[in-house]
Design a protein around this motif. Structure first.
Motif, PDB file in Angstrom:
ATOM      1  N   GLU A 120       3.343  17.639  35.187  1.00 12.42           N
ATOM      2  CA  GLU A 120       4.030  16.444  34.658  1.00 12.42           C
ATOM      3  C   GLU A 120       4.722  15.681  35.784  1.00 12.42           C
ATOM      4  OE1 GLU A 120       5.328  18.577  30.493  1.00 12.42           O
ATOM      5  OE2 GLU A 120       6.901  17.775  31.799  1.00 12.42           O
ATOM      6  N   LYS A 121       5.392  16.467  36.614  1.00 15.01           N
ATOM      7  CA  LYS A 121       6.176  15.844  37.690  1.00 15.01           C
ATOM      8  C   LYS A 121       5.254  15.140  38.691  1.00 15.01           C
ATOM      9  CE  LYS A 121       9.966  14.805  39.510  1.00 15.01           C
ATOM     10  NZ  LYS A 121      10.971  14.011  38.806  1.00 15.01           N
ATOM     11  N   ILE A 122       4.132  15.784  38.999  1.00 14.98           N
ATOM     12  CA  ILE A 122       3.195  15.174  39.956  1.00 14.98           C
ATOM     13  C   ILE A 122       2.648  13.865  39.378  1.00 14.98           C
ATOM     14  CG2 ILE A 122       0.913  15.437  41.047  1.00 14.98           C
ATOM     15  CD1 ILE A 122       1.634  18.387  41.552  1.00 14.98           C
ATOM     16  N   ASP A 123       2.305  13.849  38.108  1.00 15.32           N
ATOM     17  CA  ASP A 123       1.825  12.609  37.462  1.00 15.32           C
ATOM     18  C   ASP A 123       2.857  11.511  37.584  1.00 15.32           C
ATOM     19  OD1 ASP A 123      -0.642  13.389  36.734  1.00 15.32           O
ATOM     20  OD2 ASP A 123      -0.153  13.872  34.632  1.00 15.32           O
ATOM     21  N   GLU A 124       4.101  11.891  37.282  1.00 17.66           N
ATOM     22  CA  GLU A 124       5.199  10.912  37.337  1.00 17.66           C
ATOM     23  C   GLU A 124       5.369  10.369  38.763  1.00 17.66           C
ATOM     24  OE1 GLU A 124       9.089  12.550  36.108  1.00 17.66           O
ATOM     25  OE2 GLU A 124       9.869  11.263  37.724  1.00 17.66           O
ATOM     26  N   LEU A 125       5.343  11.280  39.737  1.00 17.34           N
ATOM     27  CA  LEU A 125       5.557  10.864  41.137  1.00 17.34           C
ATOM     28  C   LEU A 125       4.400   9.989  41.637  1.00 17.34           C
ATOM     29  CD1 LEU A 125       6.933  14.234  42.569  1.00 17.34           C
ATOM     30  CD2 LEU A 125       8.221  12.093  42.369  1.00 17.34           C
ATOM     31  N   LEU A 126       3.176  10.355  41.249  1.00 19.23           N
ATOM     32  CA  LEU A 126       2.006   9.564  41.680  1.00 19.23           C
ATOM     33  C   LEU A 126       2.118   8.137  41.144  1.00 19.23           C
ATOM     34  CD1 LEU A 126      -0.915  12.133  41.186  1.00 19.23           C
ATOM     35  CD2 LEU A 126      -0.038  11.259  43.366  1.00 19.23           C
ATOM     36  N   ALA A 127       2.625   8.026  39.902  1.00 20.83           N
ATOM     37  CA  ALA A 127       2.769   6.689  39.308  1.00 20.83           C
ATOM     38  C   ALA A 127       3.903   5.931  39.992  1.00 20.83           C
ATOM     39  CB  ALA A 127       3.036   6.822  37.811  1.00 20.83           C
ATOM     40  N   THR A 128       5.068   6.581  40.115  1.00 23.94           N
ATOM     41  CA  THR A 128       6.235   5.906  40.698  1.00 23.94           C
ATOM     42  C   THR A 128       5.960   5.434  42.128  1.00 23.94           C
ATOM     43  OG1 THR A 128       7.641   7.379  39.417  1.00 23.94           O
ATOM     44  CG2 THR A 128       8.718   6.174  41.180  1.00 23.94           C
ATOM     45  N   TYR A 129       5.285   6.278  42.889  1.00 16.47           N
ATOM     46  CA  TYR A 129       5.096   5.942  44.309  1.00 16.47           C
ATOM     47  C   TYR A 129       3.705   5.377  44.603  1.00 16.47           C
ATOM     48  CZ  TYR A 129       9.641   7.834  44.496  1.00 16.47           C
ATOM     49  OH  TYR A 129      10.971   8.023  44.247  1.00 16.47           O
ATOM     50  N   ARG A 130       3.067   4.850  43.579  1.00 22.81           N
ATOM     51  CA  ARG A 130       1.795   4.116  43.697  1.00 22.81           C
ATOM     52  C   ARG A 130       0.758   4.893  44.513  1.00 22.81           C
ATOM     53  NH1 ARG A 130       2.810  -0.432  46.630  1.00 22.81           N
ATOM     54  NH2 ARG A 130       4.907   0.190  47.198  1.00 22.81           N
ATOM     55  N   LEU A 131       0.542   6.144  44.107  1.00 24.94           N
ATOM     56  CA  LEU A 131      -0.406   6.986  44.845  1.00 24.94           C
ATOM     57  C   LEU A 131      -1.545   7.499  43.956  1.00 24.94           C
ATOM     58  CD1 LEU A 131       2.208   8.968  46.946  1.00 24.94           C
ATOM     59  CD2 LEU A 131       0.506   7.406  47.880  1.00 24.94           C
ATOM     60  N   LYS A 132      -1.561   7.029  42.700  1.00 26.15           N
ATOM     61  CA  LYS A 132      -2.591   7.513  41.754  1.00 26.15           C
ATOM     62  C   LYS A 132      -3.995   7.311  42.316  1.00 26.15           C
ATOM     63  CE  LYS A 132      -1.706   8.151  36.994  1.00 26.15           C
ATOM     64  NZ  LYS A 132      -0.413   8.125  36.394  1.00 26.15           N
ATOM     65  N   ASP A 133      -4.235   6.119  42.866  1.00 26.36           N
ATOM     66  CA  ASP A 133      -5.571   5.800  43.396  1.00 26.36           C
ATOM     67  C   ASP A 133      -5.915   6.617  44.633  1.00 26.36           C
ATOM     68  OD1 ASP A 133      -5.546   3.924  41.487  1.00 26.36           O
ATOM     69  OD2 ASP A 133      -5.222   2.209  42.836  1.00 26.36           O
ATOM     70  N   ARG A 134      -4.913   7.186  45.258  1.00 29.70           N
ATOM     71  CA  ARG A 134      -5.126   7.904  46.522  1.00 29.70           C
ATOM     72  C   ARG A 134      -5.208   9.428  46.324  1.00 29.70           C
ATOM     73  NH1 ARG A 134      -6.842   4.306  47.833  1.00 29.70           N
ATOM     74  NH2 ARG A 134      -6.070   2.403  48.755  1.00 29.70           N
ATOM     75  N   CYS A 135      -5.075   9.819  45.063  1.00 31.54           N
ATOM     76  CA  CYS A 135      -4.983  11.224  44.680  1.00 31.54           C
ATOM     77  C   CYS A 135      -5.929  12.182  45.423  1.00 31.54           C
ATOM     78  CB  CYS A 135      -5.320  11.272  43.208  1.00 31.54           C
ATOM     79  SG  CYS A 135      -4.302  12.316  42.327  1.00 31.54           S
ATOM     80  N   GLY A 136      -7.226  11.796  45.512  1.00 33.98           N
ATOM     81  CA  GLY A 136      -8.223  12.694  46.106  1.00 33.98           C
ATOM     82  C   GLY A 136      -8.460  12.428  47.582  1.00 33.98           C
TER      83      GLY A 136
END
Ligand code: ATP
Ligand code: MG
Length: 321
Positions: A120-136
């Motif tokens: 949950e926390k990782i999802d939240e952080l990826l969204a907050t810090y605009r890193l979702k697209d960079r995940c992989g």
């Protein structure tokens, strides 16, 4: 001091000192950082900022003095402190050959965040810090700004009460720096205390309170605006057609601490004990047969920095002479 009582002070230090052989890197530092505020450390290279942060994080033992972090003594509770703080180091310290997601998962595990909460926390952080697209993406291939946002996310994964940031914006452009500071205020609004070291005056000016370090010693402290106000009328500006000559002449004048050229203007800081700054500078210009218009100017944080560091340097020269 006990572990459990919430304290109005997130950090408290008395006479904190760290020596490396004959070098005193941190010299009898006194500090009080209020809970829920952003506190800045401003100081030139080698002034002891990182060494102090490392002591507060429980990574380095003090040579003398005491400090408590979140109400815990750094000498005896290093492990407990580490669980409740986040630390973003001066140099990027994540794994360049792992992906963004793998890094966050790894840090979450090391910090003991339970698996479900971690997701949950990782999802939240990826969204907050605009890193979702960079995940992989492998971290070594991220831009400077993305790396910095990832490092901040990693430091926050276990929801620390106190965040230490060591020159977090040194590799990012002005827009990203501004965005980064908006993030810091959001984090602070949610109750996390932040201690951040910087070389940038504009960042230092944004802090609720600020410590200025020089040669390991605390040479200025308090809210930035108060430190600026304390300079009073010590800054004057000179408009002249001969700025280079005027700069040379003013540098030599007694009572002048520093002269900086800004285009055709000179920004002059005079010593604390000079009674009438405008008159002093006007006289120095006249004595050097130079023409210029001298008027009072608004001091800034850079003047505070110069005032405390140059004044100390001059005092040392005097002592040595
Ligand atoms: N492990 C060490 N062994 C010996 N000397 C050290 C060690 N760590 C730091 N120092 C010295 O202590 C002084 C303060 O260093 P520190 O890294 O705390 O400064 P800083 O204010 O963080 O500087 P910068 O702005 O360049 O990051 C420096 O002179 C440095 O060389
Ligand atoms: Mg440093």
């Amino acid at each position: 001091m006990t572990d459990s009582l919430p304290s109005a002070l997130a950090i408290e230090a008395h006479g904190l000192t760290r020596r490396f052989g004959s070098l005193t890197a941190v010299d009898r530092l006194d500090l009080a950082v209020s809970t829920g505020t952003i506190h800045g450390f401003l100081g030139p290279n080698g002034s002891g900022k990182t060494t102090t942060l490392r002591m507060f994080c429980g990574l380095l033992r003090p040579s003398a003095g005491t400090a408590s972090v979140l109400g815990m003594d750094i000498a005896h509770k290093a492990e407990a402190i580490r669980r409740r703080i986040g630390y973003m180091t001066q140099r990027f310290s994540l794994y360049e050959d792992l992906t963004v997601l793998e890094n966050l998962q790894f840090v979450g595990e090391v910090q003991g965040v339970p698996a479900r909460k971690r997701r949950e926390k990782i999802d939240e952080l990826l969204a907050t810090y605009r890193l979702k697209d960079r995940c992989g993406q492998r971290v070594g291939t991220l831009s400077g700004g993305e790396k910095q946002r990832l490092a901040l996310a990693a430091a926050l994964i276990h929801e620390p009460d106190l965040l230490f940031l060591d020159e977090p914006t040194s590799a990012v452009d002005p827009q990203n720096r501004r965005d980064f500071w908006e993030n810091l205020f959001d984090i602070c609004d949610r109750g996390t205390t932040i201690l951040v070291s910087t070389h940038y005056m504009d960042e230092a000016e944004r802090c609720h309170s600020l410590s200025i370090l020089d040669y390991g010693q605390l040479v200025g402290s308090g809210p930035p605006r108060e430190q600026i106000a304390r300079l009073g009328n010590r800054v004057v500006e000179v408009e002249t057609d001969t700025p280079r000559e005027a700069q040379t002449a003013l540098h030599r004048a007694a009572g002048v601490l520093s002269v900086a050229q800004l285009g055709t203007q000179l920004h002059v800081l005079v010593a604390e004990d000079a009674a009438a700054p405008v008159e002093l500078v006007t006289r120095a210009m006249r004595d050097a047969n130079l023409i210029g218009r001298v008027h009072p100017a608004r001091p800034g944080l850079e003047d505070v920095f110069v005032a405390v560091t140059v004044a100390r340097c001059k005092a040392q020269h005097k002592e040595a002479a």
